[in-house]
Motif scaffolding. Structure first.
Motif, PDB file in Angstrom:
ATOM      1  N   LEU A  11      13.693  -1.238  11.784  1.00  0.00           N
ATOM      2  CA  LEU A  11      13.935  -0.472  12.997  1.00  0.00           C
ATOM      3  C   LEU A  11      12.820  -0.657  14.031  1.00  0.00           C
ATOM      4  CD1 LEU A  11      15.038   2.926  11.414  1.00  0.00           C
ATOM      5  CD2 LEU A  11      16.536   1.314  12.625  1.00  0.00           C
ATOM      6  N   VAL A  12      13.207  -0.801  15.291  1.00  0.00           N
ATOM      7  CA  VAL A  12      12.245  -0.720  16.378  1.00  0.00           C
ATOM      8  C   VAL A  12      11.818   0.731  16.540  1.00  0.00           C
ATOM      9  CG1 VAL A  12      13.328  -2.667  17.559  1.00  0.00           C
ATOM     10  CG2 VAL A  12      13.887  -0.331  18.268  1.00  0.00           C
ATOM     11  N   LEU A  44       9.211   1.693  10.240  1.00  0.00           N
ATOM     12  CA  LEU A  44       7.852   1.237  10.539  1.00  0.00           C
ATOM     13  C   LEU A  44       7.455  -0.014   9.772  1.00  0.00           C
ATOM     14  CD1 LEU A  44       5.860   4.560  11.052  1.00  0.00           C
ATOM     15  CD2 LEU A  44       7.086   3.146  12.713  1.00  0.00           C
ATOM     16  N   GLY A  45       8.391  -0.974   9.732  1.00  0.00           N
ATOM     17  CA  GLY A  45       7.965  -2.332   9.442  1.00  0.00           C
ATOM     18  C   GLY A  45       7.206  -2.864  10.651  1.00  0.00           C
ATOM     19  N   THR A  46       6.806  -4.102  10.615  1.00  0.00           N
ATOM     20  CA  THR A  46       6.028  -4.635  11.738  1.00  0.00           C
ATOM     21  C   THR A  46       6.840  -4.671  13.023  1.00  0.00           C
ATOM     22  OG1 THR A  46       6.554  -6.857  10.899  1.00  0.00           O
ATOM     23  CG2 THR A  46       4.400  -5.948  10.342  1.00  0.00           C
ATOM     24  N   ILE A  79       4.272   0.005   4.908  1.00  0.00           N
ATOM     25  CA  ILE A  79       2.850   0.361   4.850  1.00  0.00           C
ATOM     26  C   ILE A  79       2.087  -0.893   4.444  1.00  0.00           C
ATOM     27  CG2 ILE A  79       1.055   1.822   3.859  1.00  0.00           C
ATOM     28  CD1 ILE A  79       3.134   3.909   3.246  1.00  0.00           C
ATOM     29  N   GLY A  80       1.357  -1.469   5.377  1.00  0.00           N
ATOM     30  CA  GLY A  80       0.608  -2.693   5.077  1.00  0.00           C
ATOM     31  C   GLY A  80      -0.553  -2.860   6.032  1.00  0.00           C
ATOM     32  N   GLY A  81      -1.309  -3.921   5.833  1.00  0.00           N
ATOM     33  CA  GLY A  81      -2.442  -4.192   6.702  1.00  0.00           C
ATOM     34  C   GLY A  81      -3.422  -5.138   6.056  1.00  0.00           C
ATOM     35  N   ASN A  82      -4.513  -5.377   6.739  1.00  0.00           N
ATOM     36  CA  ASN A  82      -5.513  -6.326   6.237  1.00  0.00           C
ATOM     37  C   ASN A  82      -6.772  -5.640   5.713  1.00  0.00           C
ATOM     38  OD1 ASN A  82      -6.461  -5.481   8.727  1.00  0.00           O
ATOM     39  ND2 ASN A  82      -7.198  -7.506   9.350  1.00  0.00           N
ATOM     40  N   ASN A  83      -6.743  -4.314   5.622  1.00  0.00           N
ATOM     41  CA  ASN A  83      -7.836  -3.540   5.030  1.00  0.00           C
ATOM     42  C   ASN A  83      -7.266  -2.882   3.772  1.00  0.00           C
ATOM     43  OD1 ASN A  83      -9.680  -1.548   4.273  1.00  0.00           O
ATOM     44  ND2 ASN A  83     -10.221  -0.999   6.375  1.00  0.00           N
ATOM     45  N   THR A  84      -7.502  -3.490   2.629  1.00  0.00           N
ATOM     46  CA  THR A  84      -6.886  -3.023   1.387  1.00  0.00           C
ATOM     47  C   THR A  84      -7.195  -1.559   1.121  1.00  0.00           C
ATOM     48  OG1 THR A  84      -7.112  -5.262   0.494  1.00  0.00           O
ATOM     49  CG2 THR A  84      -6.616  -3.500  -1.074  1.00  0.00           C
ATOM     50  N   GLN A  85      -8.441  -1.170   1.329  1.00  0.00           N
ATOM     51  CA  GLN A  85      -8.840   0.219   1.073  1.00  0.00           C
ATOM     52  C   GLN A  85      -8.050   1.188   1.951  1.00  0.00           C
ATOM     53  OE1 GLN A  85     -13.028   0.940   1.701  1.00  0.00           O
ATOM     54  NE2 GLN A  85     -12.982   2.939   0.710  1.00  0.00           N
ATOM     55  N   GLU A  86      -7.844   0.835   3.210  1.00  0.00           N
ATOM     56  CA  GLU A  86      -7.093   1.697   4.126  1.00  0.00           C
ATOM     57  C   GLU A  86      -5.619   1.754   3.741  1.00  0.00           C
ATOM     58  OE1 GLU A  86      -5.728   4.122   7.156  1.00  0.00           O
ATOM     59  OE2 GLU A  86      -7.756   3.854   6.322  1.00  0.00           O
ATOM     60  N   VAL A  87      -5.040   0.610   3.337  1.00  0.00           N
ATOM     61  CA  VAL A  87      -3.636   0.606   2.909  1.00  0.00           C
ATOM     62  C   VAL A  87      -3.459   1.507   1.690  1.00  0.00           C
ATOM     63  CG1 VAL A  87      -1.744  -0.812   2.033  1.00  0.00           C
ATOM     64  CG2 VAL A  87      -3.213  -1.695   3.859  1.00  0.00           C
ATOM     65  N   VAL A  88      -4.353   1.418   0.729  1.00  0.00           N
ATOM     66  CA  VAL A  88      -4.288   2.275  -0.459  1.00  0.00           C
ATOM     67  C   VAL A  88      -4.424   3.741  -0.065  1.00  0.00           C
ATOM     68  CG1 VAL A  88      -5.482   2.905  -2.594  1.00  0.00           C
ATOM     69  CG2 VAL A  88      -5.038   0.494  -2.067  1.00  0.00           C
ATOM     70  N   HIS A  89      -5.320   4.024   0.881  1.00  0.00           N
ATOM     71  CA  HIS A  89      -5.474   5.401   1.377  1.00  0.00           C
ATOM     72  C   HIS A  89      -4.166   5.913   1.979  1.00  0.00           C
ATOM     73  CE1 HIS A  89      -7.161   8.893   3.471  1.00  0.00           C
ATOM     74  NE2 HIS A  89      -6.587   8.447   4.570  1.00  0.00           N
TER      75      HIS A  89
END
Length: 293
Positions: A11-12, A44-46, A79-89
């Motif tokens: 979804l947009v 909230l996919g990319t 839920i994703g990203g390039n900061n693993t710690q933040e994604v886990v949070h």
């Protein structure tokens, strides 16, 4: 993965002219998807411009989506990203009520080696209470998740249940299909290759163009699943040009313009650094929409 067969849509996130979230339009979009036969929704996919939403906004969108859907179809949360710690949070603080699975994009920009990608998803798998769909899109992330890494993750973590593949590499798709566990699924991440990917065993698509054409995308996946390739090819060919136009000036700029033109959302506003499509692209889209009516 039986709940996530066929056509899903990323979804947009509709915005008002001032850049705030347009929840009225989001409600219209959700109802449009369900009423037109979309099998499940990705919130909230990319494509939802998640990178430009803050934590409070993401929670508002998820809460609204669960309420609006009201259990009519499954929902996947991105839920994703390039900061693993933040994604886990984020995963640890995510309210899973109303959601079927998580979709998590491979780390972007950092360009990790395969072991880094593996360890990133290992941390996510250990944190998540929901099944996880991997998302490989090297054209955007700057690195490719190899078939060997995909299969390794599928074998090592039972809650990693599928991969959304947008590499465009059929040698890679073939290798995943050959080596994956029987209960692990391949999902198309590119609208133009849904038909051939399903022909080799993918279970469907997480679509962008489906925002604007949910009925057609759902019909395409249904036709392929029924081995009705005559119908599937007609739908595939009909959507090729408009799909190209959706991406020519960035995603989701093109598809948002189509949604505005069709009256599904009020504005085609995107958040910087994205900008709306140019007059030239609008004209080309309008011409193609006329052909598709």
């Amino acid at each position: 993965m039986n709940e996530l067969q066929g056509a899903g849509v990323a979804l947009v996130t509709p915005f008002n002219a001032d850049g705030t979230i347009d929840f009225d339009s989001l409600g219209n979009l959700i109802d449009y998807q369900i009423n037109q036969g979309m099998n499940y929704l990705v919130s909230l996919g990319t494509t939802g411009e998640t990178a430009t939403l803050n934590e409070k906004e993401r929670k508002q969108v998820w809460d609204f989506t669960v309420k609006q859907v009201n259990k009519r179809v499954p929902i996947v949360a991105g839920i994703g990203g390039n900061n693993t710690q933040e994604v886990v949070h984020q995963i640890n603080n995510f309210d899973t009520n109303g959601f079927t699975a998580l979709l998590s994009v491979s780390p972007y920009y950092n360009k990790p080696v395969q072991e880094g990608i593996y360890q990133h998803y290992k941390a996510i798998a250990e944190a998540s209470k929901l099944p996880i769909i991997l998302y490989n899109v090297p054209g955007r992330t700057g690195s490719n998740m190899s078939p060997a890494t995909t299969v390794r993750l599928a074998q090592d973590f039972p809650n990693i249940v599928a991969t959304k593949e947008a590499s465009g590499n059929f040698a890679q798709f073939n290798e995943i299909m050959r080596d994956k566990p029987a209960d692990f699924s391949l999902i198309s991440g590119d609208d133009p290759v849904t038909l051939p990917m399903m022909a080799i065993g993918a279970i469907g698509i997480i679509s962008v163009v489906g925002n604007a054409f949910p009925k057609e995308v759902a019909a395409l996946t249904k036709a392929v699943a029924a081995n009705d390739f005559i119908t599937a090819r007609k739908l595939h060919n009909a959507l090729l040009k408009i799909t190209d136009l959706c991406f020519v000036e960035g995603n989701p700029c093109g598809v948002k313009y189509i949604l505005q033109a069709k009256g599904i959302i009020k504005q085609d506003t995107v958040r910087l650094p994205l900008v709306p499509v140019t007059a030239q692209t609008r004209k080309a889209i309008d011409q193609e929409l006329t052909k598709l009516q």
